[in-house]
Design an enzyme around this catalytic site. Sequence first.
Site, PDB file in Angstrom:
ATOM      1  N   TYR A   6       0.811  -1.220   0.000  1.00  0.00           N
ATOM      2  CA  TYR A   6       0.000   0.000   0.000  1.00  0.00           C
ATOM      3  C   TYR A   6       0.846   1.273   0.000  1.00  0.00           C
ATOM      4  O   TYR A   6       0.305   2.372   0.056  1.00  0.00           O
ATOM      5  CB  TYR A   6      -0.930   0.011   1.221  1.00  0.00           C
ATOM      6  CG  TYR A   6      -0.197  -0.135   2.539  1.00  0.00           C
ATOM      7  CD1 TYR A   6       0.314   0.970   3.200  1.00  0.00           C
ATOM      8  CD2 TYR A   6       0.003  -1.386   3.113  1.00  0.00           C
ATOM      9  CE1 TYR A   6       0.997   0.837   4.392  1.00  0.00           C
ATOM     10  CE2 TYR A   6       0.667  -1.533   4.306  1.00  0.00           C
ATOM     11  CZ  TYR A   6       1.172  -0.412   4.947  1.00  0.00           C
ATOM     12  OH  TYR A   6       1.853  -0.552   6.129  1.00  0.00           O
ATOM     13  N   THR A   8       5.364   2.329  -0.535  1.00  0.00           N
ATOM     14  CA  THR A   8       6.540   2.460  -1.394  1.00  0.00           C
ATOM     15  C   THR A   8       6.835   1.213  -2.218  1.00  0.00           C
ATOM     16  O   THR A   8       7.642   1.275  -3.141  1.00  0.00           O
ATOM     17  CB  THR A   8       7.781   2.827  -0.569  1.00  0.00           C
ATOM     18  OG1 THR A   8       8.023   1.787   0.388  1.00  0.00           O
ATOM     19  CG2 THR A   8       7.596   4.162   0.139  1.00  0.00           C
ATOM     20  N   GLU A  72      11.087  -3.609   5.613  1.00  0.00           N
ATOM     21  CA  GLU A  72       9.978  -3.217   6.486  1.00  0.00           C
ATOM     22  C   GLU A  72      10.368  -3.212   7.965  1.00  0.00           C
ATOM     23  O   GLU A  72       9.522  -3.013   8.830  1.00  0.00           O
ATOM     24  CB  GLU A  72       8.782  -4.141   6.260  1.00  0.00           C
ATOM     25  CG  GLU A  72       8.236  -4.106   4.849  1.00  0.00           C
ATOM     26  CD  GLU A  72       7.572  -2.788   4.484  1.00  0.00           C
ATOM     27  OE1 GLU A  72       7.333  -1.948   5.365  1.00  0.00           O
ATOM     28  OE2 GLU A  72       7.285  -2.599   3.294  1.00  0.00           O
TER      29      GLU A  72
END
Length: 125
Positions: A6, A8, A72
């Site tokens: 949702y 980069t 992440e």
Amino acid sequence: MLLFVYGTLKRGGKYHDYLGEAELVAEHAVAKGELYDTGLGYPAMTLSEQGEIHGEVYYIPKELWPAIDYLEDYTGGAATDLFNKVTIEVETEGKVLQTAVYIAASENLLKRKLETGNWDVAVTV
């Protein structure tokens, strides 16, 4: 395993290359939740029945997961992780898919709510 992206990692996003040989499964998918600008050049989401977040779904080969987890800042449960990886349902073209998604592990990431539920991939720091 499928991944809902949702921010980069979406097409045109600054980290889309991390998806390498991943296969695009759905160009338009919607997850239940709220989207926030972190002020750091990337968004973070929370799970909620109240809002909708727009993104894409990819099939991720297992050899790509370590690099995506690293991007992440997800180690699998360390107190310092920025994101948690959880399984959610997303809707796309009348179907419901079970996907992994990275959600905010800390409220400190949630700077400004994005009411549209859509991250502009042109945002840079």
